[in-house]
Design a protein around this motif. Structure first.
Motif, PDB file in Angstrom:
ATOM      1  N   LEU A  46      -0.896  -4.554   0.440  1.00  0.00           N
ATOM      2  CA  LEU A  46      -0.334  -4.893  -0.870  1.00  0.00           C
ATOM      3  C   LEU A  46       1.147  -5.248  -0.731  1.00  0.00           C
ATOM      4  O   LEU A  46       1.636  -6.178  -1.383  1.00  0.00           O
ATOM      5  N   ARG A  77       2.165  -0.645  -8.724  1.00  0.00           N
ATOM      6  CA  ARG A  77       1.127  -0.043  -7.877  1.00  0.00           C
ATOM      7  C   ARG A  77       1.712   0.441  -6.558  1.00  0.00           C
ATOM      8  O   ARG A  77       1.345   1.503  -6.046  1.00  0.00           O
ATOM      9  N   ASN A 105       2.273  -5.528  -9.162  1.00  0.00           N
ATOM     10  CA  ASN A 105       2.078  -5.062  -7.784  1.00  0.00           C
ATOM     11  C   ASN A 105       3.119  -4.011  -7.414  1.00  0.00           C
ATOM     12  O   ASN A 105       2.806  -3.040  -6.712  1.00  0.00           O
ATOM     13  N   ARG A 149       3.037 -10.876 -12.128  1.00  0.00           N
ATOM     14  CA  ARG A 149       2.084 -10.321 -11.163  1.00  0.00           C
ATOM     15  C   ARG A 149       2.789  -9.467 -10.109  1.00  0.00           C
ATOM     16  O   ARG A 149       2.291  -8.413  -9.718  1.00  0.00           O
ATOM     17  N   THR A 161       2.642  -8.835  -1.713  1.00  0.00           N
ATOM     18  CA  THR A 161       3.720  -8.939  -2.699  1.00  0.00           C
ATOM     19  C   THR A 161       4.925  -9.654  -2.103  1.00  0.00           C
ATOM     20  O   THR A 161       5.549 -10.497  -2.762  1.00  0.00           O
TER      21      THR A 161
END
Length: 165
Positions: free
Chosen positions: A4, A50, A47, A43, A8
């Motif tokens: 992730l 998270r 991310n 977006r 990102t």
């Protein structure tokens, strides 16, 4: 978490390349590019949220390094969002200036009927049209005398400064 983070980070670099396109895009497509950049920034923020959750789940030995990397991404994306806002503000100001310029160019300037009022007053005083034309001709000639006098004054001042200093 690593996947992730890399995804990102890749998105941040894509937004940076889109910002470069934003400067060179034409007026019609600039809105589309701006919307695309804003969607990508949104977006990336989701991310990052998270990633922050994942950082807290990391072992204590890796947690500080992970938080540092996520904070760096946050910092980068906040600067990109600020750059986007600045670009939008400059574009809006430029469009507003263009609209104002077009309005000024489209506006017809009049003397507010001043000349007509002067003619009416002159007719009331009994001046004929011939006398009025002579006055207008004299005003036209006086303008040339004034310009000639200004030029002569400038030449005299130049000569005085040049030869007396």
């Amino acid at each position: 978490m690593e996947a992730l983070y890399h995804q990102t980070n890749k998105q941040v670099h894509e937004v940076q390349s889109y910002m470069g396109r934003l400067e060179t895009s034409d007026k019609q497509s600039v809105h589309l590019v701006e919307n695309e950049i804003q969607a990508r920034i949104d977006r990336i923020f989701s991310n990052l949220e998270r990633l922050e959750i994942f950082c807290n789940k990391e072992p204590p030995s890796k947690r500080q390094n992970a938080k540092l990397r996520v904070d760096q991404l946050k910092y980068d994306i906040q600067h990109l969002q600020t750059a986007l806002r600045n670009f939008q503000h400059r574009r809006y100001a430029r469009e507003q200036q263009e609209r104002q310029r077009e309005e000024l160019l489209a506006r017809t300037f009049t003397t507010n009927g001043t000349q007509k009022k002067i003619l009416d007053v002159a007719n009331m005083l009994g001046l004929s049209n011939t006398v009025m034309r002579l006055i207008e001709k004299r005003a036209f000639q006086d303008k040339y005398f004034m310009i000639g006098g200004m030029i002569l004054t400038c030449v005299v001042m130049f000569l005085v400064v040049h030869y007396l200093t």
